[in-house]
Scaffold this active site. Structure first.
Site, mmCIF file in Angstrom:
data_model
loop_
_atom_site.group_PDB
_atom_site.id
_atom_site.type_symbol
_atom_site.label_atom_id
_atom_site.label_comp_id
_atom_site.label_asym_id
_atom_site.label_seq_id
_atom_site.Cartn_x
_atom_site.Cartn_y
_atom_site.Cartn_z
ATOM 1 N N ALA A 35 1.078 -1.122 -0.095
ATOM 2 C CA ALA A 35 -0.177 0.058 0.175
ATOM 3 C C ALA A 35 0.859 1.367 -0.157
ATOM 4 O O ALA A 35 2.093 0.841 0.718
ATOM 5 C CB ALA A 35 -0.856 -0.346 1.003
ATOM 6 N N CYS A 118 -2.745 -8.978 6.517
ATOM 7 C CA CYS A 118 -2.155 -7.368 6.749
ATOM 8 C C CYS A 118 -1.972 -7.124 8.745
ATOM 9 O O CYS A 118 -3.044 -7.649 9.237
ATOM 10 C CB CYS A 118 -3.087 -5.941 6.750
ATOM 11 S SG CYS A 118 -2.532 -4.392 6.746
ATOM 12 N N HIS A 190 4.411 -15.007 3.779
ATOM 13 C CA HIS A 190 5.297 -13.717 4.164
ATOM 14 C C HIS A 190 5.680 -14.802 5.907
ATOM 15 O O HIS A 190 5.064 -14.918 6.511
ATOM 16 C CB HIS A 190 4.317 -12.779 4.728
ATOM 17 C CG HIS A 190 5.275 -12.170 5.232
ATOM 18 N ND1 HIS A 190 4.994 -10.692 5.577
ATOM 19 C CD2 HIS A 190 6.820 -12.158 5.635
ATOM 20 C CE1 HIS A 190 5.951 -9.668 6.684
ATOM 21 N NE2 HIS A 190 7.037 -10.338 6.401
ATOM 22 N N GLY A 223 9.348 -12.611 2.420
ATOM 23 C CA GLY A 223 9.643 -12.576 3.783
ATOM 24 C C GLY A 223 11.240 -12.064 3.834
ATOM 25 O O GLY A 223 12.137 -13.283 4.058
ATOM 26 N N ASP A 224 11.802 -11.071 3.689
ATOM 27 C CA ASP A 224 13.426 -10.583 3.136
ATOM 28 C C ASP A 224 14.668 -11.244 2.851
ATOM 29 O O ASP A 224 15.393 -11.907 2.461
ATOM 30 C CB ASP A 224 13.942 -11.299 5.225
ATOM 31 C CG ASP A 224 12.841 -10.693 6.139
ATOM 32 O OD1 ASP A 224 12.668 -9.908 6.122
ATOM 33 O OD2 ASP A 224 13.149 -11.194 7.551
ATOM 34 N N ARG A 247 10.088 -4.938 0.913
ATOM 35 C CA ARG A 247 10.763 -3.736 0.943
ATOM 36 C C ARG A 247 11.783 -3.621 0.359
ATOM 37 O O ARG A 247 12.723 -2.926 -0.048
ATOM 38 C CB ARG A 247 11.566 -3.845 2.272
ATOM 39 C CG ARG A 247 9.860 -3.293 2.900
ATOM 40 C CD ARG A 247 9.945 -4.290 4.755
ATOM 41 N NE ARG A 247 10.207 -5.542 4.274
ATOM 42 C CZ ARG A 247 10.624 -6.518 5.815
ATOM 43 N NH1 ARG A 247 10.913 -5.395 7.363
ATOM 44 N NH2 ARG A 247 11.079 -7.169 5.659
HETATM 45 C C1 LIG Z 1 4.911 -0.460 2.888
HETATM 46 C C2 LIG Z 1 4.344 -1.626 2.427
HETATM 47 C C3 LIG Z 1 3.011 -1.888 2.582
HETATM 48 C C4 LIG Z 1 2.309 -3.200 2.286
HETATM 49 N N1 LIG Z 1 1.384 -3.144 2.331
HETATM 50 C C5 LIG Z 1 0.307 -4.668 1.470
HETATM 51 C C6 LIG Z 1 -0.331 -4.518 1.015
HETATM 52 O O1 LIG Z 1 -1.678 -3.721 1.113
HETATM 53 N N2 LIG Z 1 -1.052 -5.963 0.973
HETATM 54 C C7 LIG Z 1 -0.400 -6.795 0.698
HETATM 55 O O2 LIG Z 1 -1.219 -7.913 1.021
HETATM 56 N N3 LIG Z 1 0.583 -6.770 2.099
HETATM 57 C C8 LIG Z 1 1.245 -5.642 2.458
HETATM 58 N N4 LIG Z 1 2.381 -5.575 2.863
HETATM 59 C C9 LIG Z 1 3.487 -7.030 3.218
HETATM 60 C C10 LIG Z 1 4.548 -7.145 2.190
HETATM 61 O O3 LIG Z 1 3.709 -7.613 0.895
HETATM 62 C C11 LIG Z 1 4.956 -8.066 2.448
HETATM 63 O O4 LIG Z 1 4.349 -9.508 2.651
HETATM 64 C C12 LIG Z 1 5.895 -7.979 3.705
HETATM 65 O O5 LIG Z 1 6.955 -6.508 3.020
HETATM 66 C C13 LIG Z 1 7.392 -8.347 3.507
HETATM 67 O O6 LIG Z 1 8.377 -9.443 2.506
HETATM 68 P P1 LIG Z 1 9.622 -7.953 2.449
HETATM 69 O O7 LIG Z 1 10.188 -8.868 3.711
HETATM 70 O O8 LIG Z 1 10.030 -8.930 1.029
HETATM 71 O O9 LIG Z 1 9.569 -6.842 2.789
HETATM 72 C C14 LIG Z 1 2.900 -4.214 2.666
HETATM 73 C C15 LIG Z 1 4.403 -3.958 3.691
HETATM 74 C C16 LIG Z 1 4.812 -2.698 3.222
HETATM 75 C C17 LIG Z 1 6.132 -2.096 3.858
#
Ligand SMILES: Cc1cc2nc3c(=O)[nH]c(=O)nc-3n(C[C@H](O)[C@H](O)[C@H](O)COP(=O)(O)O)c2cc1C
Length: 393
Positions: A35, A118, A190, A223-224, A247
């Protein structure tokens, strides 16, 4: 660590393309829905660098059914987006059914994902997001209804979830089986609980366990993943069919080039110097102006990306501060021109964790939520009224 028949040497992975229903994704990589981040502007930057599925920001089913202008923006795609991927949030089977039907009948999407991950209080307090799979009947109803409606249009529907609410209330294995039985095209995990928020480390062993528990449906790990090497490591350690990256690509849309290289067995990595980063920032801002049709809003939005883009680069405190409060495209141009454009890629300083982290906290839940795995009659009524009418989160 789980032992899988995936080679553990440095040899090429040879992972087959990811199949999501009738969609074939050559590079098994998904841009995680985020988001406030994965709008048309950012998705364009990412897909210009590599292949994959690029998921939109979450939109709430109710706002979509009500056709609020913001929800219509959230589901919009550029004409050249080949896989139009939309993420829906809902706590109500009827509303999610209507939202999926609308996406199908009006041809707004090629792929739909449901958000069960979420951890934000305003969502979980109403039984949504990561809180929802705890209620097995409601979760089943929502996923079955969504799959049924998506199937009418031949669209693959996937779910994205966390491990559970906390370590004592894990939901992912049951939820994964329910989703598989309902006919989802893939399940993404995740590897954190809602309580963890974004803190600590993602549990890749849980991802491996889910992969083993669901041999008959694609499982995606999330995740990560901060680098292409992390993505390959996750596949090797867990056996997943693809990875979901959030991220790690904030301020680094070129990570998709690295991911594509890595999955093709190449060591080539994109290492942009300052001039290229500055050009990306300006282009991102311009694309946001198109996305929002509002320069002021676009420039307010680009500010949060600055620290990510310039992580590890020599910028200088004053200039950094000015970039983080930039008001117009013209001022942005002037500020970027002050950078040392001969600056080279700073190496590991530009890599690694970025974005949201947070500290663990108890997940906000509706009263008595954990007492039973099914929804009582009165809870159901409350939930229907609790369907969020705002988007994002
Ligand atoms: C700023 C932000 C907004 C996010 N918005 C959503 C979202 O709208 N829907 C969702 O399923 N996950 C959302 N997430 C979670 C990510 O999709 C993801 O599952 C989470 O960041 C872990 O993955 P990563 O370690 O690669 O960041 C959001 C994460 C961040 C940091």
């Amino acid at each position: 660590m789980t032992v899988l028949d995936i080679p553990t040497s440095e040899t090429k992975l040879d992972l087959p393309p990811l199949k999501l229903g009738n969609i074939t994704v050559e590079t098994p990589v998904v841009l995680a829905p985020m988001a406030g981040i994965t709008n048309t502007a950012f998705r364009r930057l990412c897909r210009e660098h590599g292949g994959g599925v690029f998921v939109s920001e979450m939109v709430t089913s109710r706002a979509l059914v009500e056709r609020t202008p913001e929800s219509m923006r959230l589901i919009s795609h550029d004409p050249d987006e080949k896989i139009r991927s939309v993420q829906l949030y809902s706590v109500d089977p009827e509303t999610v059914g209507k939202a999926v039907r609308m996406l199908v009948e009006e041809d707004h999407a090629d792929h739909i994902d449901l958000n069960f991950g979420c951890p934000v209080a305003k969502v979980t307090r109403r039984g949504g997001g990561a809180a929802l799979p705890w209620k097995l009947d409601l979760f089943t109803d929502i996923v079955q209804t969504a799959v049924r409606e998506a199937t009418k249009g031949g669209l693959p529907l996937t779910i994205k979830m966390r491990k559970g609410i906390d370590e004592d209330h894990l939901t992912y294995l049951e939820a994964g089986r329910i989703a598989r039985d309902a006919g989802v095209a893939a399940v993404a995990l995740h590897g954190r609980t809602a309580n963890q928020f974004y803190s600590g480390k993602a549990d890749w062993d849980a991802i491996a366990r889910l992969r083993e528990a669901l041999p008959d449906v694609p499982v995606l790990g999330n995740g990560d993943i901060w680098s292409a090497e992390d993505a390959i490591a996750m596949v090797r350690q867990t056996g997943v069919d693809g990875v979901v990256v959030g991220r790690g690509c904030q301020g680094r849309p070129w990570l998709f080039a690295d991911l594509m290289s890595a999955f093709e067995g190449s060591d080539e990595r994109h290492k942009p110097g300052m001039a290229e980063v500055a050009a990306a920032v300006y282009r991102h801002a311009e694309l946001l102006v198109d996305t929002f049709d509002d320069e002021n809003k676009a420039l307010r939005d680009i500010r949060k990306h600055m620290a990510w883009y310039f992580k590890g680069y020599v910028v200088g405190g004053e200039l950094r501060a000015a970039l983080a409060s930039v008001p117009t495209l013209e001022v942005l141009r002037g500020l970027l021109d002050q950078l040392d454009m001969s600056g080279e890629y700073p190496g590991s300083d530009a890599e690694g964790p970025r974005g949201r982290a947070g500290t663990p906290k108890r997940t906000a839940l509706p009263a008595g939520w954990l007492d039973s795995r099914t929804v009582s009659g009165s809870e159901k009524e409350e939930l229907t009224g609790a369907e969020l009418d705002s988007s994002g989160g």
